[in-house]
Scaffold this motif. Structure first.
Motif: not given
Length: 146
Positions: A121, A123, A80, A140, A138, A49, A142, A78, A125
């Motif tokens: 990017m 994400e 997005q 994240h 959650v 993460d 890159t 996620g 979940d």
């Protein structure tokens, strides 16, 4: 004279130590290193993460994220989403057991192909596919495609 020869021998060994890798570069790694070569696979875990990964165009990026069996929770991108121009999904998510015991945690596995240079990017979940409850966790990442 013997000390000088020993010192010279030691310096020669140290100087040539990099030559013992068959001329190969050091193995690629996460951001800050060289991108993974095309066709290679980068495996990302929930413990990564916040990290960034550099990968070459044409390589595979696999997310292996641990989830508790029998809870109804599973990992998914996620809201997005993930830019398909940079990382294209390769099939749907799958699950792998982490051990033979009943109720053992499982690994939710999602495969993506590094399509084009750019930055994604990501994400992920941990949520139930039903209802409106917020995700249980959650994470994240890159992913930089070169």
């Amino acid at each position: 004279m013997i000390r000088a020869m020993l010192a010279l021998s030691a310096m020669t060994l140290l100087a040539c130590n990099g030559c013992n890798n068959g001329g190969n570069a050091p193995p690629p790694g996460p951001s800050g290193g060289m991108p993974m070569p095309p066709g290679a696979e980068t495996v990302v875990h929930a413990e990564d993460d916040g990290r960034a990964f550099d990968v070459a165009r044409g390589s595979m990026v696999t997310f292996k994220l641990t989830a508790a069996s029998g809870t109804g929770y599973s990992w998914a991108p996620g809201p997005q989403g993930i830019d398909p121009n940079v990382l294209a999904a390769q099939g749907g998510p799958t699950s792998e057991p982490s051990g033979p015991e009943p109720g053992a945690p499982r690994m939710d596995v999602l495969h993506f192909m590094a399509n084009n240079p750019g930055t994604a990017m990501v994400e992920m979940d941990l949520r139930r596919p039903f209802g409106t409850a917020p995700p249980g966790r959650v994470v994240h990442f890159t992913v930089n495609v070169h």
